[in-house]
Design a protein around this motif. Structure first.
Motif, mmCIF file in Angstrom:
data_model
loop_
_atom_site.group_PDB
_atom_site.id
_atom_site.type_symbol
_atom_site.label_atom_id
_atom_site.label_comp_id
_atom_site.label_asym_id
_atom_site.label_seq_id
_atom_site.Cartn_x
_atom_site.Cartn_y
_atom_site.Cartn_z
ATOM 1 N N ARG A 396 0.680 -1.235 0.075
ATOM 2 C CA ARG A 396 0.045 -0.050 0.080
ATOM 3 C C ARG A 396 0.779 1.196 0.062
ATOM 4 O O ARG A 396 0.402 2.132 -0.553
ATOM 5 N N ALA A 399 2.006 1.763 -3.401
ATOM 6 C CA ALA A 399 0.885 2.299 -4.333
ATOM 7 C C ALA A 399 0.351 3.617 -3.893
ATOM 8 O O ALA A 399 -0.569 4.207 -4.618
ATOM 9 N N GLN A 400 0.908 4.305 -2.895
ATOM 10 C CA GLN A 400 0.410 5.549 -2.313
ATOM 11 C C GLN A 400 -1.009 5.521 -1.940
ATOM 12 O O GLN A 400 -1.716 6.413 -2.274
ATOM 13 N N GLN A 401 -1.360 4.357 -1.483
ATOM 14 C CA GLN A 401 -2.853 4.216 -0.920
ATOM 15 C C GLN A 401 -2.806 4.158 0.649
ATOM 16 O O GLN A 401 -2.018 3.470 1.293
ATOM 17 N N ALA A 437 -2.400 9.706 4.133
ATOM 18 C CA ALA A 437 -1.637 8.707 3.616
ATOM 19 C C ALA A 437 -0.245 8.409 4.357
ATOM 20 O O ALA A 437 -0.014 9.178 4.893
ATOM 21 N N TYR A 465 -5.305 -5.716 0.767
ATOM 22 C CA TYR A 465 -6.418 -5.687 1.834
ATOM 23 C C TYR A 465 -6.535 -6.894 2.787
ATOM 24 O O TYR A 465 -6.172 -8.097 2.496
ATOM 25 N N TYR A 481 -10.348 -5.215 -4.385
ATOM 26 C CA TYR A 481 -11.350 -4.671 -3.411
ATOM 27 C C TYR A 481 -12.488 -5.213 -3.221
ATOM 28 O O TYR A 481 -13.410 -5.312 -2.143
#
Length: 501
Positions: A396, A399-401, A437, A465, A481
């Motif tokens: 994450r 992915a800069q999530q 973030a 996730y 997702y």
């Protein structure tokens, strides 16, 4: 014919008289005369010089001192008599001179070899005297020491006889022997002598079970009393157990309202020396103040975390995560600042032993960010799933999530629970990963070493996730997702996401 023989006999007689003349000898006065059959006395030169004497070259008169010397030429009877007369006259003259002068003639000088032998005998006698003297001193010393030891055994080592004094904190280090512990007791004034403690310790089989740590023992104790005091219930002090995932400060459960003690509270309770009203403790408030106001370097923060800790937005949380979970021993008689420094320094060494400083090659994070991420793994996963949750964090971040971990929302709340509300998740804080973030500003708990290792070497996988779907801790991972939403529904149906607010 007769006349011719008569004349020949006369000539022979005349020749014999000329040959054996003794005009120089008064036969009537030679009272001491000895005929030529007697042993001619050995001649000794009274002016003999030892310096010029050569052991291998000598006069013929001294040949009997050197058995291997060649035999001198034989003398005729007349020569032997003449020599004897000269020697005899010389001796009589010497004796006459000695009697007239009243002194004795000097004794002949000894040879160089004889002098060396005499000196050697003298030196040997002197060495024997020295050796005998040394042995005598050693013998006397040994007898004296044995006597002193014997008297010491009769009297026994020094020991206190009066009432006990205040409690004294002593440290027993890993690997200490009874002798070393006894010396520590004596140095701290617990016992009068190390021998008093040691003699009691060797008779107590419980000494084999003594653990390293800090102990509060009454001062001015008898040796046996000090040994027994080690095994009393309240003797062990400064020993704290910090569970993994625990935070610095206290919090309470939403449902039960029960207080969950923070690390500072645990340290304060373990710092008490004595019982009841006489107990002396470092307080929760003193620890909180020292942790919030002291310079991070003074508090023992390691170099790899120092700059980040100095920029923490809430100084009261600057030591979060830097005191590791586990069992620790600290000196309870020290100040709050020194206690924190001792624990932070020991924790840093523990973290570094897992390979934290070199972990960036595997996860792409700095050592302090790895510590932060490990604290999230500790709060979000069971041990069997830690390496997968670590991979979700790395994926994450790449992915800069947003991470969107409920544990980061609960961190700043006074009352916590597994589920969080929409309003809680909407609050913007330096730790809420729903509202921002990246990683939180600091760790959110004390990570275990298992969580540290998982974050240093995440399991390979594409997961983005995960969600725990029941109270048994079953956790499902996915990179899709829509599948994640279906897993969340399973969690709702199990009741694990029910809120108590």
């Amino acid at each position: 014919m007769t006349d011719r023989w008569t004349r020949a006999e006369e000539r022979y007689r005349q020749n014999a008289e000329r040959r054996y003349r003794r005009d120089d000898l008064d036969w009537s006065e030679a009272d001491d005369y000895e005929d030529d059959t007697t042993v001619i006395p050995r001649y000794e030169d009274e002016h003999y010089d030892e310096e010029h004497f050569d052991d291998e070259h000598y006069e013929g008169e001294e040949y009997d001192e050197h058995p291997l010397a060649p035999e001198p030429p034989r003398r005729s009877a007349t020569q032997r008599v003449d020599r004897a007369q000269r020697v005899d006259r010389g001796r009589r003259a010497t004796r006459s001179q000695s009697r007239s002068s009243g002194s004795r003639s000097p004794r002949p000088k000894r040879s160089r070899m004889a002098s060396r032998k005499a000196a050697e005998r003298k030196r040997r006698r002197r060495n024997l005297f020295v050796i005998a003297g040394v042995f005598a001193v050693l013998f006397v010393g040994a007898v004296g020491f044995a006597g002193w030891k014997f008297i010491g055994k009769l009297n026994g080592p020094a020991d206190f006889s009066g009432p006990q004094g205040p409690l004294v904190v002593i440290q027993i280090k890993s690997g200490d022997t009874s002798t070393q512990i006894a010396q520590t007791m004596a140095d701290k004034g617990v016992v009068a002598s190390s021998g008093a403690f040691y003699e009691a310790a060797v008779r107590n089989t419980n000494m084999n079970s003594v653990q390293p740590g800090y102990y509060a023992i009454p001062s001015h104790s008898k040796g046996a009393e000090a040994v027994n005091a080690l095994f009393t219930k309240d003797a062990r002090v400064g020993n704290v157990v910090i569970s993994e995932g625990r935070q610095l400060h206290d919090s309470s459960d939403v449902t039960t309202g029960a207080r969950k003690d923070g690390i500072y509270r645990k340290i304060a309770e373990a710092s008490c020396v004595g019982t009841g009203t006489a107990a002396k403790c470092v307080t929760y408030e003193q620890l909180d103040q020292a942790g919030a106001t002291a310079d991070p370097a003074v508090l023992g923060v390691p170099a790899w975390a120092l700059e980040r800790v100095k920029s923490v937005p809430d100084r009261s949380r600057q030591l979060e995560g830097l005191i590791a979970g586990g069992t620790w021993d600290f000196d309870p008689s020290a100040s709050a600042l020194d206690i924190l420094k001792q624990l932070v320094s020991a924790s840093a060494m523990s973290y570094e032993a897992t390979g934290l400083v070199q972990s960036g090659a595997a996860n792409g994070l700095s050592p302090y960010d790895t510590l932060i991420a490990a604290s999230l793994v500790e709060r979000e996963a069971l041990p069997q799933d830690m390496s997968k949750v670590a991979r979700v964090i790395v994926n994450r971040l790449a992915a800069q999530q947003p991470l969107q971990f409920d544990s980061t929302v609960n961190y700043t709340l006074d009352k916590t629970e597994v589920a969080t509300t929409d309003s809680d998740r909407a609050r913007k804080t330096p730790w809420n990963t729903y509202a921002m973030a990246g990683l939180p500003a600091t760790p959110i708990s004390a990570p275990s070493l298992d969580a540290m290792r998982a974050m240093e070497n995440p399991a390979p996988g594409p997961w983005l996730y995960f969600v725990t779907i029941d109270k048994q801790g079953t956790t499902l991972f996915t990179e899709n997702y829509q599948e994640h939403l279906r897993n969340i529904e399973k969690a709702r149906q199990s009741g694990i996401l029910d809120s108590g607010r």
